[in-house]
Write a protein that holds these residues in place. Structure first.
Motif, PDB file in Angstrom:
ATOM      1  N   MET A   1       0.827  -1.197   0.000  1.00 13.11           N
ATOM      2  CA  MET A   1       0.000   0.000   0.000  1.00 13.11           C
ATOM      3  C   MET A   1       0.875   1.266   0.000  1.00 13.11           C
ATOM      4  SD  MET A   1      -2.998   1.157  -0.019  1.00 13.11           S
ATOM      5  CE  MET A   1      -4.146   2.324   0.556  1.00 13.11           C
ATOM      6  N   ALA A   2       1.987   1.215   0.742  1.00 12.66           N
ATOM      7  CA  ALA A   2       2.855   2.387   0.829  1.00 12.66           C
ATOM      8  C   ALA A   2       3.418   2.760  -0.543  1.00 12.66           C
ATOM      9  CB  ALA A   2       3.984   2.141   1.821  1.00 12.66           C
ATOM     10  N   TRP A   3       3.746   1.744  -1.347  1.00 12.40           N
ATOM     11  CA  TRP A   3       4.302   2.029  -2.673  1.00 12.40           C
ATOM     12  C   TRP A   3       3.265   2.687  -3.572  1.00 12.40           C
ATOM     13  CZ3 TRP A   3       9.210   2.230  -4.088  1.00 12.40           C
ATOM     14  CH2 TRP A   3      10.145   1.630  -3.264  1.00 12.40           C
ATOM     15  N   LEU A   4       2.024   2.255  -3.490  1.00 17.87           N
ATOM     16  CA  LEU A   4       0.958   2.866  -4.285  1.00 17.87           C
ATOM     17  C   LEU A   4       0.759   4.323  -3.867  1.00 17.87           C
ATOM     18  CD1 LEU A   4      -1.289   2.687  -6.389  1.00 17.87           C
ATOM     19  CD2 LEU A   4      -2.781   1.809  -4.575  1.00 17.87           C
ATOM     20  N   VAL A   5       0.719   4.562  -2.578  1.00 20.85           N
ATOM     21  CA  VAL A   5       0.584   5.930  -2.067  1.00 20.85           C
ATOM     22  C   VAL A   5       1.769   6.783  -2.518  1.00 20.85           C
ATOM     23  CG1 VAL A   5       0.528   7.340   0.045  1.00 20.85           C
ATOM     24  CG2 VAL A   5      -0.855   5.261  -0.119  1.00 20.85           C
ATOM     25  N   LEU A   6       2.960   6.197  -2.497  1.00 22.52           N
ATOM     26  CA  LEU A   6       4.156   6.919  -2.930  1.00 22.52           C
ATOM     27  C   LEU A   6       4.053   7.313  -4.409  1.00 22.52           C
ATOM     28  CD1 LEU A   6       6.974   7.930  -2.134  1.00 22.52           C
ATOM     29  CD2 LEU A   6       7.851   5.671  -2.760  1.00 22.52           C
ATOM     30  N   LEU A   7       3.596   6.403  -5.248  1.00 21.51           N
ATOM     31  CA  LEU A   7       3.437   6.709  -6.678  1.00 21.51           C
ATOM     32  C   LEU A   7       2.384   7.788  -6.906  1.00 21.51           C
ATOM     33  CD1 LEU A   7       3.708   3.136  -8.206  1.00 21.51           C
ATOM     34  CD2 LEU A   7       5.442   4.943  -8.214  1.00 21.51           C
ATOM     35  N   VAL A   8       1.258   7.687  -6.212  1.00 23.78           N
ATOM     36  CA  VAL A   8       0.208   8.714  -6.346  1.00 23.78           C
ATOM     37  C   VAL A   8       0.738  10.062  -5.868  1.00 23.78           C
ATOM     38  CG1 VAL A   8      -2.058   9.438  -5.493  1.00 23.78           C
ATOM     39  CG2 VAL A   8      -1.711   7.078  -6.237  1.00 23.78           C
ATOM     40  N   SER A   9       1.510  10.055  -4.797  1.00 21.92           N
ATOM     41  CA  SER A   9       2.099  11.300  -4.294  1.00 21.92           C
ATOM     42  C   SER A   9       3.062  11.905  -5.299  1.00 21.92           C
ATOM     43  CB  SER A   9       2.819  11.046  -2.966  1.00 21.92           C
ATOM     44  OG  SER A   9       1.904  10.640  -1.986  1.00 21.92           O
ATOM     45  N   GLY A  10       3.793  11.059  -6.021  1.00 21.74           N
ATOM     46  CA  GLY A  10       4.671  11.544  -7.081  1.00 21.74           C
ATOM     47  C   GLY A  10       3.891  12.171  -8.218  1.00 21.74           C
ATOM     48  N   VAL A  11       2.760  11.571  -8.564  1.00 18.70           N
ATOM     49  CA  VAL A  11       1.895  12.155  -9.600  1.00 18.70           C
ATOM     50  C   VAL A  11       1.359  13.505  -9.123  1.00 18.70           C
ATOM     51  CG1 VAL A  11      -0.273  11.872 -10.874  1.00 18.70           C
ATOM     52  CG2 VAL A  11       1.304   9.931 -10.640  1.00 18.70           C
ATOM     53  N   LEU A  12       0.993  13.574  -7.845  1.00 14.39           N
ATOM     54  CA  LEU A  12       0.527  14.857  -7.300  1.00 14.39           C
ATOM     55  C   LEU A  12       1.638  15.902  -7.320  1.00 14.39           C
ATOM     56  CD1 LEU A  12      -1.680  13.634  -4.322  1.00 14.39           C
ATOM     57  CD2 LEU A  12      -2.453  14.776  -6.417  1.00 14.39           C
ATOM     58  N   GLU A  13       2.879  15.462  -7.224  1.00 16.60           N
ATOM     59  CA  GLU A  13       3.992  16.404  -7.358  1.00 16.60           C
ATOM     60  C   GLU A  13       3.997  17.023  -8.749  1.00 16.60           C
ATOM     61  OE1 GLU A  13       8.824  16.776  -6.886  1.00 16.60           O
ATOM     62  OE2 GLU A  13       7.917  14.795  -6.874  1.00 16.60           O
ATOM     63  N   THR A  14       3.702  16.214  -9.751  1.00 19.04           N
ATOM     64  CA  THR A  14       3.582  16.741 -11.110  1.00 19.04           C
ATOM     65  C   THR A  14       2.465  17.776 -11.182  1.00 19.04           C
ATOM     66  OG1 THR A  14       4.412  14.715 -12.111  1.00 19.04           O
ATOM     67  CG2 THR A  14       3.056  16.127 -13.509  1.00 19.04           C
ATOM     68  N   VAL A  15       1.326  17.462 -10.579  1.00 18.65           N
ATOM     69  CA  VAL A  15       0.178  18.379 -10.611  1.00 18.65           C
ATOM     70  C   VAL A  15       0.537  19.697  -9.945  1.00 18.65           C
ATOM     71  CG1 VAL A  15      -2.209  18.742  -9.877  1.00 18.65           C
ATOM     72  CG2 VAL A  15      -1.494  16.490 -10.711  1.00 18.65           C
ATOM     73  N   TRP A  16       1.187  19.625  -8.773  1.00 16.37           N
ATOM     74  CA  TRP A  16       1.482  20.904  -8.118  1.00 16.37           C
ATOM     75  C   TRP A  16       2.555  21.694  -8.853  1.00 16.37           C
ATOM     76  CZ3 TRP A  16       6.285  21.935  -6.310  1.00 16.37           C
ATOM     77  CH2 TRP A  16       7.052  20.981  -5.637  1.00 16.37           C
ATOM     78  N   ALA A  17       3.476  21.011  -9.515  1.00 12.06           N
ATOM     79  CA  ALA A  17       4.486  21.740 -10.294  1.00 12.06           C
ATOM     80  C   ALA A  17       3.840  22.473 -11.472  1.00 12.06           C
ATOM     81  CB  ALA A  17       5.557  20.778 -10.785  1.00 12.06           C
TER      82      ALA A  17
END
Length: 104
Positions: A1-17
């Motif tokens: 589960m942590a890896w999935l959350v980590l990947l989604v958080s990385g995608v959100l990093e793209t969104v905020w950038a």
């Protein structure tokens, strides 16, 4: 589960950038709000993932996903240059992330 959350958080990093660039120095309200919400969610997800994923690995994966997403968005939507060397180096980032996950 942590890896999935980590990947989604990385995608959100793209969104905020992307939202940060679109906010034009926080002078545009909607992109500024999108930036604020997604940066908080991205950091919260990273924090959650780091409970079980080692710090160096988690942070590297989070940054890599955000970097790749931002670069691809720039090339597809903003007309950033696409070249063989650029694609090669982006693929090296992917290789690094896969390697980190493999040795975890």
């Amino acid at each position: 589960m942590a890896w999935l959350v980590l990947l989604v958080s990385g995608v959100l990093e793209t969104v905020w950038a992307v939202a940060l660039q679109a906010s034009k120095g926080f002078s545009r309200p909607l992109p500024s709000v999108v930036f604020g919400v997604t940066v908080l969610l991205s950091m919260a997800g990273l924090s959650y993932a780091l409970r079980t994923v080692p710090l160096g690995t988690g942070y590297a994966v989070w940054v890599a996903v955000g970097t790749l997403g931002t670069a691809v968005y720039g090339m597809l939507a903003l007309g950033d240059p696409v070249s063989l060397p650029r694609l090669l180096f982006l693929s090296m980032i992917i290789g690094g992330v896969v390697g980190l996950k493999t040795v975890h």
